[in-house]
Enzyme design. Sequence first.
Site, mmCIF file in Angstrom:
data_model
loop_
_atom_site.group_PDB
_atom_site.id
_atom_site.type_symbol
_atom_site.label_atom_id
_atom_site.label_comp_id
_atom_site.label_asym_id
_atom_site.label_seq_id
_atom_site.Cartn_x
_atom_site.Cartn_y
_atom_site.Cartn_z
ATOM 1 N N GLU A 86 0.790 -1.173 -0.029
ATOM 2 C CA GLU A 86 -0.032 -0.145 0.009
ATOM 3 C C GLU A 86 0.717 1.384 -0.137
ATOM 4 O OE1 GLU A 86 -3.162 0.747 -0.729
ATOM 5 O OE2 GLU A 86 -3.478 -1.545 -0.669
HETATM 6 C C1 LIG Z 1 2.604 -9.763 0.411
HETATM 7 C C2 LIG Z 1 2.398 -8.532 -0.794
HETATM 8 C C3 LIG Z 1 1.152 -8.176 -1.332
HETATM 9 C C4 LIG Z 1 0.903 -7.104 -2.077
HETATM 10 N N1 LIG Z 1 -0.129 -6.859 -2.494
HETATM 11 C C5 LIG Z 1 -0.426 -6.292 -3.586
HETATM 12 C C6 LIG Z 1 -1.641 -6.117 -4.282
HETATM 13 O O1 LIG Z 1 -2.633 -6.399 -3.775
HETATM 14 N N2 LIG Z 1 -1.823 -5.209 -5.289
HETATM 15 C C7 LIG Z 1 -0.816 -4.496 -5.727
HETATM 16 O O2 LIG Z 1 -0.758 -3.821 -6.811
HETATM 17 N N3 LIG Z 1 0.692 -4.507 -5.255
HETATM 18 C C8 LIG Z 1 0.617 -5.294 -4.189
HETATM 19 N N4 LIG Z 1 2.082 -5.522 -3.546
HETATM 20 C C9 LIG Z 1 2.906 -4.863 -4.077
HETATM 21 C C10 LIG Z 1 3.388 -3.704 -3.253
HETATM 22 O O3 LIG Z 1 2.583 -2.569 -3.008
HETATM 23 C C11 LIG Z 1 4.909 -3.316 -3.439
HETATM 24 O O4 LIG Z 1 5.562 -4.341 -3.399
HETATM 25 C C12 LIG Z 1 5.312 -2.032 -3.135
HETATM 26 O O5 LIG Z 1 4.351 -0.853 -3.422
HETATM 27 C C13 LIG Z 1 6.766 -1.631 -3.315
HETATM 28 O O6 LIG Z 1 6.979 -1.729 -4.818
HETATM 29 P P1 LIG Z 1 8.318 -2.436 -5.020
HETATM 30 O O7 LIG Z 1 8.359 -3.616 -4.281
HETATM 31 O O8 LIG Z 1 8.294 -2.551 -6.569
HETATM 32 O O9 LIG Z 1 9.559 -1.768 -4.612
HETATM 33 P P2 LIG Z 1 10.050 -0.520 -5.235
HETATM 34 O O10 LIG Z 1 9.285 0.545 -5.711
HETATM 35 O O11 LIG Z 1 11.260 -0.977 -6.059
HETATM 36 O O12 LIG Z 1 10.757 0.264 -3.962
HETATM 37 C C14 LIG Z 1 12.186 -0.332 -3.461
HETATM 38 C C15 LIG Z 1 12.686 0.771 -2.287
HETATM 39 O O13 LIG Z 1 12.999 1.861 -2.594
HETATM 40 C C16 LIG Z 1 12.029 2.797 -1.996
HETATM 41 N N5 LIG Z 1 11.608 4.064 -3.017
HETATM 42 C C17 LIG Z 1 11.087 3.826 -4.156
HETATM 43 N N6 LIG Z 1 10.775 4.925 -4.767
HETATM 44 C C18 LIG Z 1 11.203 6.026 -3.895
HETATM 45 C C19 LIG Z 1 11.248 7.285 -3.695
HETATM 46 N N7 LIG Z 1 10.654 7.954 -4.865
HETATM 47 N N8 LIG Z 1 11.652 7.773 -2.709
HETATM 48 C C20 LIG Z 1 12.147 7.310 -1.508
HETATM 49 N N9 LIG Z 1 12.346 5.975 -1.696
HETATM 50 C C21 LIG Z 1 11.832 5.165 -2.666
HETATM 51 C C22 LIG Z 1 10.961 2.005 -1.530
HETATM 52 O O14 LIG Z 1 10.434 2.844 -0.435
HETATM 53 C C23 LIG Z 1 11.536 0.669 -1.260
HETATM 54 O O15 LIG Z 1 12.415 0.922 0.077
HETATM 55 C C24 LIG Z 1 2.049 -6.336 -2.520
HETATM 56 C C25 LIG Z 1 3.302 -6.924 -2.338
HETATM 57 C C26 LIG Z 1 3.435 -7.989 -1.265
HETATM 58 C C27 LIG Z 1 4.902 -8.254 -1.091
#
Ligand SMILES: Cc1cc2nc3c(=O)[nH]c(=O)nc-3n(C[C@H](O)[C@H](O)[C@H](O)COP(=O)(O)OP(=O)(O)OC[C@H]3O[C@@H](n4cnc5c(N)ncnc54)[C@H](O)[C@@H]3O)c2cc1C
Length: 588
Positions: free
Chosen positions: A439
């Site tokens: 989220e």
């Molecule tokens: C169990 C689980 C359930 C989930 N359920 C859903 C779902 O139902 N629907 C859905 O669509 N998604 C879902 N997700 C996805 C989840 O919302 C994403 O994993 C999350 O938004 C982070 O995206 P990412 O994993 O690609 O990390 P990234 O976006 O690659 O981020 C990696 C790191 O970089 C940091 N970062 C990235 N951009 C910035 C910035 N601009 N400034 C500062 N820091 C930054 C982040 O905070 C993080 O620490 C789920 C994930 C999991 C693991």
Amino acid sequence: MPSYIAPVDDMMFLFEKLRDNKNYNELEKYKEVSPELVKDILEEAAKINQNLILPLAKAGDENPAILENGIVRTPPGYKEAYQKYIEDGWTSLSCDPKYGGQGMPRTVSAFFDEMISSASLAFKLYSELTLGAYNCIHHHATDEIKNKYLPKMVEGKWSGTMCLTEPVCGTDLGLLKTKAVAQPDGTYKITGQKIFITSGDHDLTENIIHLVIARATDSPKGTKGISLFLVPKFIVKEDGTVGSRNGISTGSIETKMGIKGSATCVLNFDEATGIMIGPKNKGLSQMFTMMNLERIVVGIQGLGISEIAYQNSLNYAKERKQGKSNNNKSENGKADSIIEHADIRKTLLNMKSIIEGERALCFWLSQQTEVSLNHDDQKIKQEALDMVSLMTPVVKSLFSDLGMEITSDAMQIFGGYGYTKDQGIEQLYRDNRITPIYEGTNSVQAADLVFRKLSTKNGNIVDKFMNLIKSETNSDDEKMKPFVDTLNYNLGILKKFSDWTIDKIKTNKDDVSAAANDYLKTLGYISLAFSWIKVLTVSFKDFEENKKFHEDKINTAKFYFEKVLPRAEQHYKSAISGSSNIMNFKFN
Ligand SMILES: Cc1cc2nc3c(=O)[nH]c(=O)nc-3n(C[C@H](O)[C@H](O)[C@H](O)COP(=O)(O)OP(=O)(O)OC[C@H]3O[C@@H](n4cnc5c(N)ncnc54)[C@H](O)[C@@H]3O)c2cc1C
């Protein structure tokens, strides 16, 4: 397996004594939601969560959801429990009666959210996103779509998902690749891959309504070209019955650290039929309707898991005998229960003071949310919306981060028995670990707070919040004075921190980014202090009515003000050292 007793007394205390928002109390539709009715609901909610849902936590952890021949199967016991859960109407609690809902306000449903998060977060997730999808459709879709889809979702016969994330796009949704091709009949063909989709597929409901963001072929790049589509697992026929399978398949289920009972799916959309919801290219703002409410609920997940961690820590600390406390007078060298040790007592009070503060803050926020959605006066509505918008990232991040602190401390109290599996305490830590990530990660929440919420077209919302706090705290009362003085001191720090941040937004954005999480924490700890002030006002006033309860509240608040609230200033001091060393540092 951890035990759990729903904190109905504390919830009823809030509902009876702190339903103090005049604008909320003016809402006609909730006038009949009496304390007697709410008590009945909470007592029933306690039963289903304590007896039926709690055992599913261990079952789901030991037998995760699996993908078998293209079909997702939920853990043993989930199907039967879900059937009972929907028969008893828990999916419909806060939904619109027009679509079969019970129309309960968030001041009630948030309590249910907390209880079920304590009992089993993995099980909760199967209906949680349905509610999110329901809210989004309810806000943005046409009546035709609402009439066709919402009743079954409210009943729990169909579930919902939120499909945003893709392999290349997590935080940065502008990078999304899923495409939507317009068809002559007005529908779209959706093609692409979504990953990490909570409840993306399962065997609990007869249909799944996916809300998918995708880019129409003629839309611009970036976030300005994102539209929102309703894409059902099974096509819904004109008469509302379920028809043929749509072009969606489950590629795999993620193997996770926690919430193993929840099926987190890779979904492949292959020319799946979708219906656009709301205007083209406005998909992100529509999705935010869902995400904002969801974010508060994720904060409540952290609160719920913290509560069960605390309850079990307290019970264990009373039973486990190790070492002699400083006050041990026994001559035969008998060991004391670990609850006699000052350090353990401090840890327990830390947990308790945070949890009860969070619950009170959440209750205050639930009233604001209802006003922001339902009040007739646009100005009042906007003022409440400002508070909700300010508190959304705070509740999401602070409660989920503190959930990590509290579940980790619970493990510590259990010692080696907390780290090993038998007691189920390490599961709480693992289950909570997703809450700071999904989220919108907590860093993204913090960035949202400082860059978008601190200074808006409606003015400085933090200033408005501080004014509201001042108007609701009374230092004339002698007993309240020390607490109010401490809060005022911290409001001074928040003011300095806000001014520093607003200035840095103009001159050095890296300073702001590096300080964002600290700012959120400072605001968060002060918000919890504000909710404790509200509790204290009642506890001093009504002390004689229930001495034991109010004494407990007053002493817990005292701990919060002495031992937890000073963190607000520490975050400020750390933040204002800026970011030059951070940005110039040469990582090898
Ligand atoms: C169990 C689980 C359930 C989930 N359920 C859903 C779902 O139902 N629907 C859905 O669509 N998604 C879902 N997700 C996805 C989840 O919302 C994403 O994993 C999350 O938004 C982070 O995206 P990412 O994993 O690609 O990390 P990234 O976006 O690659 O981020 C990696 C790191 O970089 C940091 N970062 C990235 N951009 C910035 C910035 N601009 N400034 C500062 N820091 C930054 C982040 O905070 C993080 O620490 C789920 C994930 C999991 C693991």
